[in-house]
Design an enzyme around this catalytic site. Sequence first.
Site, PDB file in Angstrom:
ATOM      1  N   ASP A  93     -13.904   6.389  -0.499  1.00 34.25           N
ATOM      2  CA  ASP A  93     -13.862   5.851  -1.857  1.00 34.25           C
ATOM      3  C   ASP A  93     -15.148   5.082  -2.123  1.00 34.25           C
ATOM      4  OD1 ASP A  93     -11.284   6.824  -2.386  1.00 34.25           O
ATOM      5  OD2 ASP A  93     -10.338   5.045  -1.551  1.00 34.25           O
ATOM      6  N   ASP A 137       0.881  -1.162   0.000  1.00 30.67           N
ATOM      7  CA  ASP A 137       0.000   0.000   0.000  1.00 30.67           C
ATOM      8  C   ASP A 137       0.933   1.231   0.000  1.00 30.67           C
ATOM      9  OD1 ASP A 137      -2.130   1.845   0.759  1.00 30.67           O
ATOM     10  OD2 ASP A 137      -1.281   1.729   2.784  1.00 30.67           O
ATOM     11  N   ASP A 148      -1.410  -0.522   6.035  1.00 34.18           N
ATOM     12  CA  ASP A 148      -1.696  -0.013   7.393  1.00 34.18           C
ATOM     13  C   ASP A 148      -3.192  -0.038   7.729  1.00 34.18           C
ATOM     14  OD1 ASP A 148      -2.167   2.080   5.549  1.00 34.18           O
ATOM     15  OD2 ASP A 148      -2.000   3.579   7.140  1.00 34.18           O
ATOM     16  N   SER A 178     -11.284  11.396   3.065  1.00 33.57           N
ATOM     17  CA  SER A 178     -12.274  11.078   2.044  1.00 33.57           C
ATOM     18  C   SER A 178     -12.836   9.669   2.158  1.00 33.57           C
ATOM     19  CB  SER A 178     -11.643  11.293   0.666  1.00 33.57           C
ATOM     20  OG  SER A 178     -10.534  10.439   0.510  1.00 33.57           O
ATOM     21  N   ARG A 206      -0.306  11.105   1.927  1.00 27.68           N
ATOM     22  CA  ARG A 206      -0.238  12.033   0.789  1.00 27.68           C
ATOM     23  C   ARG A 206       1.100  12.773   0.654  1.00 27.68           C
ATOM     24  NH1 ARG A 206      -1.102  11.816  -2.712  1.00 27.68           N
ATOM     25  NH2 ARG A 206      -1.787  13.757  -3.602  1.00 27.68           N
ATOM     26  N   ASP A 240       0.028   5.168   1.098  1.00 31.39           N
ATOM     27  CA  ASP A 240      -0.113   6.082   2.248  1.00 31.39           C
ATOM     28  C   ASP A 240      -0.054   5.331   3.576  1.00 31.39           C
ATOM     29  OD1 ASP A 240      -0.627   8.723   1.115  1.00 31.39           O
ATOM     30  OD2 ASP A 240      -2.447   7.833   0.299  1.00 31.39           O
TER      31      ASP A 240
HETATM   32  O1  M1P Z   1      -4.393   6.061   1.095  1.00 37.05           O
HETATM   33  C1  M1P Z   1      -5.223   5.889   0.008  1.00 37.05           C
HETATM   34  C2  M1P Z   1      -6.231   7.009  -0.080  1.00 37.05           C
HETATM   35  O2  M1P Z   1      -5.557   8.227  -0.338  1.00 37.05           O
HETATM   36  C3  M1P Z   1      -6.364   9.356  -0.449  1.00 37.05           C
HETATM   37  O3  M1P Z   1      -7.086   9.531   0.745  1.00 37.05           O
HETATM   38  P1  M1P Z   1      -7.241  10.923   1.548  1.00 37.05           P
HETATM   39  O4  M1P Z   1      -7.078  12.020   0.569  1.00 37.05           O
HETATM   40  O5  M1P Z   1      -8.590  10.802   2.153  1.00 37.05           O
HETATM   41  O6  M1P Z   1      -6.152  10.920   2.599  1.00 37.05           O
HETATM   42  C4  M1P Z   1      -7.378   9.185  -1.557  1.00 37.05           C
HETATM   43  O7  M1P Z   1      -6.696   9.233  -2.786  1.00 37.05           O
HETATM   44  C5  M1P Z   1      -8.132   7.881  -1.409  1.00 37.05           C
HETATM   45  O8  M1P Z   1      -8.878   7.632  -2.584  1.00 37.05           O
HETATM   46  C6  M1P Z   1      -7.195   6.718  -1.217  1.00 37.05           C
HETATM   47  O9  M1P Z   1      -7.922   5.544  -0.932  1.00 37.05           O
END
Ligand code: M1P
Length: 248
Positions: A182, A12, A209, A180, A21, A14
């Site tokens: 999904d 994964d 995670d 967010s 991000r 993030d």
């Molecule tokens: O970690 C994966 C997620 O990353 C983003 O989430 P957020 O902006 O809420 O931190 C989004 O791109 C989300 O679609 C994705 O699953």
Amino acid sequence: MSRDTSKIILFDVDGTLTAARKVIEPDMVTFLENLMHKYPVGLVGGSDLAKIEEQMGGRDRLNMFDFVFAENGLVALANGEIIAKESIQKFMGEDKIQELINFSLGYLSGVKLPRKRGTFIEFRNGMLNICPIGRSCTYEERGEFSEFDKQHGIRTTMVDALRKEFTKDGLVFSIGGQISIDAFPTGWDKTYCLRFVEKDFKEIYFFGDKTYKGGNDHEIFEDSRTKGFTVVSPEDTKKQVCQLFGIE
Ligand code: M1P
């Protein structure tokens, strides 16, 4: 040294390879480069390709991975080339998409937050990303929303409402990141990407995670085709991979 191509290691992004991000740190890049000398390596992110590319530090860096699965694999790359792309627009049809968008915007119009910004719905190839604060928030505002959400359950309450309305249409809602939700058809979670690797590899390792129920790593972590591992940070990812594969 020849690579052991009976195994593939999927990560994964993030919270597993990077902070939420954020761009990957140089020591993690070195770690992955060394790992890729020994085993094939792939990324499985919920985010779209542009965001994963940015987080990996550019297209060249992205192309070094054997596989990149953006949007859970709905956009799939092997050795830097797109090998498959799936479209939520085709799958759902315009009427249902508008129903979902209208419901989400209507719902969000009744939600009061410390701050609201812009881009409340991001339309991607394989999913819709619904964001109560708006995706154009700053990094600080993202952190603020994330804390507010922990206290007030903004996203979990919205997910309940979305499920009540759209489960009958074969849609699932998953909390992947900090700000967010999904939305995608049943089965288009991270297990979707396994179709691209299950025939060629005897063992598929996955590190993520958000492996708890409701998290976007849960299904692939639990899948019988993978050996799943839960990590708590990029540092922990390195530690666990080193221990598991006997790397110094
Ligand atoms: O970690 C994966 C997620 O990353 C983003 O989430 P957020 O902006 O809420 O931190 C989004 O791109 C989300 O679609 C994705 O699953």
